[in-house]
Design a protein around this motif. Sequence first.
Motif, PDB file in Angstrom:
ATOM      1  N   ALA A  88       0.773  -1.265  -0.118  1.00 34.11           N
ATOM      2  CA  ALA A  88       0.096   0.056  -0.079  1.00 34.11           C
ATOM      3  C   ALA A  88       0.922   1.175  -0.084  1.00 34.11           C
ATOM      4  O   ALA A  88       0.235   2.334  -0.523  1.00 34.11           O
ATOM      5  CB  ALA A  88      -1.037  -0.007   1.287  1.00 34.11           C
ATOM      6  N   VAL A  89       2.070   1.517   0.447  1.00 34.94           N
ATOM      7  CA  VAL A  89       3.142   2.472   0.599  1.00 34.94           C
ATOM      8  C   VAL A  89       4.106   2.112  -0.232  1.00 34.94           C
ATOM      9  O   VAL A  89       5.215   1.527   0.278  1.00 34.94           O
ATOM     10  CB  VAL A  89       3.448   2.685   1.851  1.00 34.94           C
ATOM     11  CG1 VAL A  89       3.806   3.970   2.119  1.00 34.94           C
ATOM     12  CG2 VAL A  89       2.252   2.894   2.795  1.00 34.94           C
ATOM     13  N   ARG A 141       8.351   0.658   0.759  1.00 32.18           N
ATOM     14  CA  ARG A 141       8.667  -0.554   0.697  1.00 32.18           C
ATOM     15  C   ARG A 141       9.971  -0.924  -0.087  1.00 32.18           C
ATOM     16  O   ARG A 141      10.827  -1.501   0.010  1.00 32.18           O
ATOM     17  CB  ARG A 141       7.458  -1.418   0.003  1.00 32.18           C
ATOM     18  CG  ARG A 141       7.827  -2.832  -0.199  1.00 32.18           C
ATOM     19  CD  ARG A 141       8.185  -3.841   0.873  1.00 32.18           C
ATOM     20  NE  ARG A 141       8.475  -5.082   0.697  1.00 32.18           N
ATOM     21  CZ  ARG A 141       9.049  -6.030   1.420  1.00 32.18           C
ATOM     22  NH1 ARG A 141       9.734  -5.661   2.475  1.00 32.18           N
ATOM     23  NH2 ARG A 141       9.052  -7.346   1.072  1.00 32.18           N
ATOM     24  N   TRP A 142       9.945  -0.031  -1.177  1.00 31.75           N
ATOM     25  CA  TRP A 142      10.996   0.061  -2.071  1.00 31.75           C
ATOM     26  C   TRP A 142      12.311   0.379  -1.341  1.00 31.75           C
ATOM     27  O   TRP A 142      13.331  -0.133  -1.624  1.00 31.75           O
ATOM     28  CB  TRP A 142      10.930   1.238  -3.233  1.00 31.75           C
ATOM     29  CG  TRP A 142      12.249   1.925  -3.585  1.00 31.75           C
ATOM     30  CD1 TRP A 142      12.498   3.063  -3.484  1.00 31.75           C
ATOM     31  CD2 TRP A 142      13.211   0.972  -4.519  1.00 31.75           C
ATOM     32  NE1 TRP A 142      13.867   3.286  -4.202  1.00 31.75           N
ATOM     33  CE2 TRP A 142      14.120   2.340  -4.583  1.00 31.75           C
ATOM     34  CE3 TRP A 142      13.030  -0.093  -5.079  1.00 31.75           C
ATOM     35  CZ2 TRP A 142      15.123   1.734  -5.511  1.00 31.75           C
ATOM     36  CZ3 TRP A 142      14.278  -0.528  -5.891  1.00 31.75           C
ATOM     37  CH2 TRP A 142      15.240   0.383  -6.042  1.00 31.75           C
ATOM     38  N   HIS A 143      12.485   1.742  -0.505  1.00 31.53           N
ATOM     39  CA  HIS A 143      13.561   1.904   0.479  1.00 31.53           C
ATOM     40  C   HIS A 143      13.976   0.633   1.034  1.00 31.53           C
ATOM     41  O   HIS A 143      15.029   0.765   1.399  1.00 31.53           O
ATOM     42  CB  HIS A 143      13.143   3.151   1.303  1.00 31.53           C
ATOM     43  CG  HIS A 143      12.883   4.356   0.387  1.00 31.53           C
ATOM     44  ND1 HIS A 143      11.959   5.338   0.474  1.00 31.53           N
ATOM     45  CD2 HIS A 143      13.757   4.820  -0.711  1.00 31.53           C
ATOM     46  CE1 HIS A 143      12.082   6.270  -0.359  1.00 31.53           C
ATOM     47  NE2 HIS A 143      12.990   6.134  -0.930  1.00 31.53           N
ATOM     48  N   GLU A 144      12.920  -0.068   1.671  1.00 33.73           N
ATOM     49  CA  GLU A 144      13.418  -0.984   2.619  1.00 33.73           C
ATOM     50  C   GLU A 144      13.905  -2.027   1.898  1.00 33.73           C
ATOM     51  O   GLU A 144      15.081  -2.650   2.246  1.00 33.73           O
ATOM     52  CB  GLU A 144      12.050  -1.663   3.332  1.00 33.73           C
ATOM     53  CG  GLU A 144      12.401  -2.917   3.959  1.00 33.73           C
ATOM     54  CD  GLU A 144      11.122  -3.665   4.473  1.00 33.73           C
ATOM     55  OE1 GLU A 144      10.958  -4.756   5.163  1.00 33.73           O
ATOM     56  OE2 GLU A 144       9.988  -2.913   4.546  1.00 33.73           O
ATOM     57  N   ALA A 145      13.436  -2.293   0.599  1.00 31.13           N
ATOM     58  CA  ALA A 145      14.201  -3.278  -0.481  1.00 31.13           C
ATOM     59  C   ALA A 145      15.679  -2.928  -0.463  1.00 31.13           C
ATOM     60  O   ALA A 145      16.485  -3.717  -0.645  1.00 31.13           O
ATOM     61  CB  ALA A 145      13.520  -3.525  -1.533  1.00 31.13           C
ATOM     62  N   LEU A 146      15.713  -1.646  -1.133  1.00 27.59           N
ATOM     63  CA  LEU A 146      16.973  -1.120  -1.603  1.00 27.59           C
ATOM     64  C   LEU A 146      18.070  -1.007  -0.425  1.00 27.59           C
ATOM     65  O   LEU A 146      19.046  -1.434  -0.417  1.00 27.59           O
ATOM     66  CB  LEU A 146      16.781   0.356  -2.105  1.00 27.59           C
ATOM     67  CG  LEU A 146      18.015   1.104  -2.512  1.00 27.59           C
ATOM     68  CD1 LEU A 146      18.808   0.397  -3.609  1.00 27.59           C
ATOM     69  CD2 LEU A 146      17.685   2.840  -2.719  1.00 27.59           C
ATOM     70  N   ARG A 147      17.684  -0.603   1.018  1.00 33.04           N
ATOM     71  CA  ARG A 147      18.771  -0.912   2.043  1.00 33.04           C
ATOM     72  C   ARG A 147      19.001  -2.053   2.472  1.00 33.04           C
ATOM     73  O   ARG A 147      20.215  -2.555   2.614  1.00 33.04           O
ATOM     74  CB  ARG A 147      17.996   0.145   3.028  1.00 33.04           C
ATOM     75  CG  ARG A 147      17.845   1.397   2.973  1.00 33.04           C
ATOM     76  CD  ARG A 147      17.438   1.952   4.459  1.00 33.04           C
ATOM     77  NE  ARG A 147      16.420   1.355   4.919  1.00 33.04           N
ATOM     78  CZ  ARG A 147      14.974   2.077   4.805  1.00 33.04           C
ATOM     79  NH1 ARG A 147      14.960   3.041   3.968  1.00 33.04           N
ATOM     80  NH2 ARG A 147      14.089   1.638   5.248  1.00 33.04           N
TER      81      ARG A 147
END
Length: 200
Positions: A81-82, A86-92
């Motif tokens: 939903a956000v 989630r993108w930043h979490e995956a990238l980090r």
Amino acid sequence: MTTITAGTDALELLRHAAARFDQLVAEIREPQWNDPTPCPGWTVRSLVNHVAVEDLWAAELFAGRTIAEVGDRLDGDQLGAVPLDRWHEALRGGLDAADAPGTMADTVHLSFGDVPGSEYAMQLFADHLVHGWDLAVATGQRYEVDPAAAQRCLQFARELAAGAPEVRNGMFGPEVPVPDDADTFDRLLGQTGRDPGWGR
């Protein structure tokens, strides 16, 4: 941002391309998530999801896990939903795993065989760099690629085509011819199955 040279290692190349992709994601406007991209059948959301999933897989594979151990839990939409969070979490997670001591020399278990971490990092570098163009043109953003980064990526894609075509074909579409006087980045786009004139 890292200055790319002929001697820049795989980890720095990955960081460079991932940081630029992250900048592009940050500028996506809400109505653009369902817009088409140069990747056939992919919207902006599905493109970002693809790269996020790559980074989620990187966290697992750099840690030494096998594809069988990860199973299917990274299948499908991972943005939720956000999507920006989630993108930043995956990238980090992916970059942190790549940055762990010894990772570039460790063995990574991929679907087609075992490779050094540095080779896997080069695949991730190429994916982030080329998909950065996909995202930029789909969302109307400028995408200036360091010429040395483009050259390294083009060299890598050509090496894959010559020595491991199954890997290259799994990452990119069929090669698209470009004019003889095309610059390095346009040659890279053609090599990776993209029409440099898409959307113009």
